[in-house]
Design a protein around this motif. Sequence first.
Motif, PDB file in Angstrom:
ATOM      1  N   ALA A   1       0.826  -1.209   0.000  1.00 49.57           N
ATOM      2  CA  ALA A   1       0.000   0.000   0.000  1.00 49.57           C
ATOM      3  C   ALA A   1       0.861   1.262   0.000  1.00 49.57           C
ATOM      4  O   ALA A   1       0.482   2.277  -0.579  1.00 49.57           O
ATOM      5  N   GLU A   2       2.035   1.178   0.644  1.00 49.96           N
ATOM      6  CA  GLU A   2       2.943   2.325   0.724  1.00 49.96           C
ATOM      7  C   GLU A   2       3.993   2.308  -0.391  1.00 49.96           C
ATOM      8  O   GLU A   2       4.858   3.175  -0.431  1.00 49.96           O
ATOM      9  N   ASP A   3       3.936   1.304  -1.274  1.00 50.90           N
ATOM     10  CA  ASP A   3       4.882   1.143  -2.375  1.00 50.90           C
ATOM     11  C   ASP A   3       6.323   1.112  -1.867  1.00 50.90           C
ATOM     12  O   ASP A   3       7.210   1.760  -2.418  1.00 50.90           O
ATOM     13  N   ASP A   4       6.542   0.331  -0.792  1.00 51.38           N
ATOM     14  CA  ASP A   4       7.863   0.203  -0.170  1.00 51.38           C
ATOM     15  C   ASP A   4       8.457  -1.147  -0.562  1.00 51.38           C
ATOM     16  O   ASP A   4       8.255  -2.158   0.119  1.00 51.38           O
ATOM     17  N   GLN A   5       9.183  -1.186  -1.668  1.00 49.14           N
ATOM     18  CA  GLN A   5       9.703  -2.438  -2.218  1.00 49.14           C
ATOM     19  C   GLN A   5      10.638  -3.160  -1.259  1.00 49.14           C
ATOM     20  O   GLN A   5      10.644  -4.386  -1.186  1.00 49.14           O
ATOM     21  N   GLU A   6      11.418  -2.411  -0.509  1.00 51.92           N
ATOM     22  CA  GLU A   6      12.350  -3.032   0.431  1.00 51.92           C
ATOM     23  C   GLU A   6      11.603  -3.835   1.496  1.00 51.92           C
ATOM     24  O   GLU A   6      11.962  -4.974   1.802  1.00 51.92           O
ATOM     25  N   ARG A   7      10.548  -3.254   2.057  1.00 53.80           N
ATOM     26  CA  ARG A   7       9.744  -3.960   3.076  1.00 53.80           C
ATOM     27  C   ARG A   7       8.954  -5.108   2.446  1.00 53.80           C
ATOM     28  O   ARG A   7       8.750  -6.141   3.074  1.00 53.80           O
ATOM     29  N   ILE A   8       8.502  -4.939   1.211  1.00 49.11           N
ATOM     30  CA  ILE A   8       7.796  -6.017   0.510  1.00 49.11           C
ATOM     31  C   ILE A   8       8.717  -7.230   0.416  1.00 49.11           C
ATOM     32  O   ILE A   8       8.333  -8.348   0.761  1.00 49.11           O
ATOM     33  N   ASP A   9       9.933  -7.013  -0.047  1.00 49.63           N
ATOM     34  CA  ASP A   9      10.903  -8.098  -0.191  1.00 49.63           C
ATOM     35  C   ASP A   9      11.251  -8.722   1.159  1.00 49.63           C
ATOM     36  O   ASP A   9      11.375  -9.945   1.278  1.00 49.63           O
ATOM     37  N   GLU A  10      11.393  -7.879   2.169  1.00 48.11           N
ATOM     38  CA  GLU A  10      11.728  -8.372   3.511  1.00 48.11           C
ATOM     39  C   GLU A  10      10.618  -9.271   4.043  1.00 48.11           C
ATOM     40  O   GLU A  10      10.871 -10.386   4.497  1.00 48.11           O
ATOM     41  N   ALA A  11       9.379  -8.804   3.989  1.00 45.16           N
ATOM     42  CA  ALA A  11       8.251  -9.584   4.500  1.00 45.16           C
ATOM     43  C   ALA A  11       8.054 -10.865   3.701  1.00 45.16           C
ATOM     44  O   ALA A  11       7.723 -11.916   4.260  1.00 45.16           O
ATOM     45  N   ALA A  12       8.277 -10.801   2.404  1.00 40.73           N
ATOM     46  CA  ALA A  12       8.118 -11.981   1.549  1.00 40.73           C
ATOM     47  C   ALA A  12       9.134 -13.060   1.892  1.00 40.73           C
ATOM     48  O   ALA A  12       8.884 -14.245   1.655  1.00 40.73           O
ATOM     49  N   ALA A  13      10.259 -12.673   2.453  1.00 40.72           N
ATOM     50  CA  ALA A  13      11.297 -13.637   2.815  1.00 40.72           C
ATOM     51  C   ALA A  13      11.036 -14.299   4.174  1.00 40.72           C
ATOM     52  O   ALA A  13      11.680 -15.288   4.505  1.00 40.72           O
ATOM     53  N   TRP A  14      10.129 -13.769   4.958  1.00 37.66           N
ATOM     54  CA  TRP A  14       9.879 -14.305   6.296  1.00 37.66           C
ATOM     55  C   TRP A  14       9.188 -15.662   6.295  1.00 37.66           C
ATOM     56  O   TRP A  14       9.390 -16.456   7.207  1.00 37.66           O
ATOM     57  N   VAL A  15       8.334 -15.899   5.332  1.00 39.86           N
ATOM     58  CA  VAL A  15       7.564 -17.142   5.276  1.00 39.86           C
ATOM     59  C   VAL A  15       7.557 -17.666   3.850  1.00 39.86           C
ATOM     60  O   VAL A  15       7.958 -16.970   2.921  1.00 39.86           O
ATOM     61  N   SER A  16       7.053 -18.867   3.666  1.00 41.63           N
ATOM     62  CA  SER A  16       6.989 -19.434   2.313  1.00 41.63           C
ATOM     63  C   SER A  16       5.969 -18.659   1.482  1.00 41.63           C
ATOM     64  O   SER A  16       5.055 -18.030   2.031  1.00 41.63           O
ATOM     65  N   PRO A  17       6.099 -18.701   0.174  1.00 46.32           N
ATOM     66  CA  PRO A  17       5.123 -18.011  -0.687  1.00 46.32           C
ATOM     67  C   PRO A  17       3.687 -18.498  -0.451  1.00 46.32           C
ATOM     68  O   PRO A  17       2.754 -17.704  -0.480  1.00 46.32           O
ATOM     69  N   GLU A  18       3.535 -19.787  -0.188  1.00 44.86           N
ATOM     70  CA  GLU A  18       2.201 -20.336   0.068  1.00 44.86           C
ATOM     71  C   GLU A  18       1.611 -19.763   1.357  1.00 44.86           C
ATOM     72  O   GLU A  18       0.442 -19.406   1.410  1.00 44.86           O
ATOM     73  N   ALA A  19       2.433 -19.704   2.394  1.00 42.76           N
ATOM     74  CA  ALA A  19       1.980 -19.160   3.672  1.00 42.76           C
ATOM     75  C   ALA A  19       1.639 -17.681   3.530  1.00 42.76           C
ATOM     76  O   ALA A  19       0.636 -17.214   4.075  1.00 42.76           O
ATOM     77  N   LEU A  20       2.476 -16.943   2.801  1.00 43.59           N
ATOM     78  CA  LEU A  20       2.209 -15.517   2.595  1.00 43.59           C
ATOM     79  C   LEU A  20       0.904 -15.329   1.838  1.00 43.59           C
ATOM     80  O   LEU A  20       0.090 -14.477   2.196  1.00 43.59           O
ATOM     81  N   SER A  21       0.687 -16.135   0.824  1.00 40.68           N
ATOM     82  CA  SER A  21      -0.553 -16.055   0.053  1.00 40.68           C
ATOM     83  C   SER A  21      -1.771 -16.319   0.939  1.00 40.68           C
ATOM     84  O   SER A  21      -2.773 -15.604   0.871  1.00 40.68           O
ATOM     85  N   PHE A  22      -1.675 -17.337   1.780  1.00 39.47           N
ATOM     86  CA  PHE A  22      -2.762 -17.637   2.704  1.00 39.47           C
ATOM     87  C   PHE A  22      -3.005 -16.462   3.654  1.00 39.47           C
ATOM     88  O   PHE A  22      -4.143 -16.057   3.880  1.00 39.47           O
ATOM     89  N   GLY A  23      -1.937 -15.898   4.191  1.00 45.83           N
ATOM     90  CA  GLY A  23      -2.064 -14.776   5.124  1.00 45.83           C
ATOM     91  C   GLY A  23      -2.663 -13.542   4.472  1.00 45.83           C
ATOM     92  O   GLY A  23      -3.499 -12.857   5.064  1.00 45.83           O
ATOM     93  N   VAL A  24      -2.239 -13.247   3.252  1.00 42.44           N
ATOM     94  CA  VAL A  24      -2.781 -12.089   2.524  1.00 42.44           C
ATOM     95  C   VAL A  24      -4.263 -12.309   2.239  1.00 42.44           C
ATOM     96  O   VAL A  24      -5.082 -11.393   2.392  1.00 42.44           O
ATOM     97  N   ASN A  25      -4.620 -13.524   1.848  1.00 44.81           N
ATOM     98  CA  ASN A  25      -6.025 -13.844   1.586  1.00 44.81           C
ATOM     99  C   ASN A  25      -6.857 -13.677   2.856  1.00 44.81           C
ATOM    100  O   ASN A  25      -7.951 -13.090   2.828  1.00 44.81           O
TER     101      ASN A  25
END
Length: 107
Positions: A47-71
């Motif tokens: 939402a804030e267009d902060d690519q650095e934080r996007i990449d950081e958060a995406a690395a914390w969990v698996s892509p599947e887990a992140l997708s579930f959490g975002v959903n």
Amino acid sequence: MFGRLRSIGRRTTSEGTEGRARETAGKERKRTYNLFEAAAVYVAACAEDDQERIDEAAAWVSPEALSFGVNELACRAVVALARERDESPQAVARALLGLPAASPAGP
């Protein structure tokens, strides 16, 4: 004999404790992140267009887990807004996406 066993036990315990302390002293402990925490940071960063934080958060969990959490976050947000606006979740979701209101289903 029992005195020897106790002293060996104490020495082993203290050596084990010291060994673990040495292992963690020089290393920074890696934090584990909850998938919902990762999703919250990821969505807020998007939402804030902060690519650095996007990449950081995406690395914390698996892509599947992140997708579930975002959903799950999206569902909860739509339900909360629908209650606040006294509208249906479908109407709120369509409005958020800029879609026209759905036509009522015919018989």
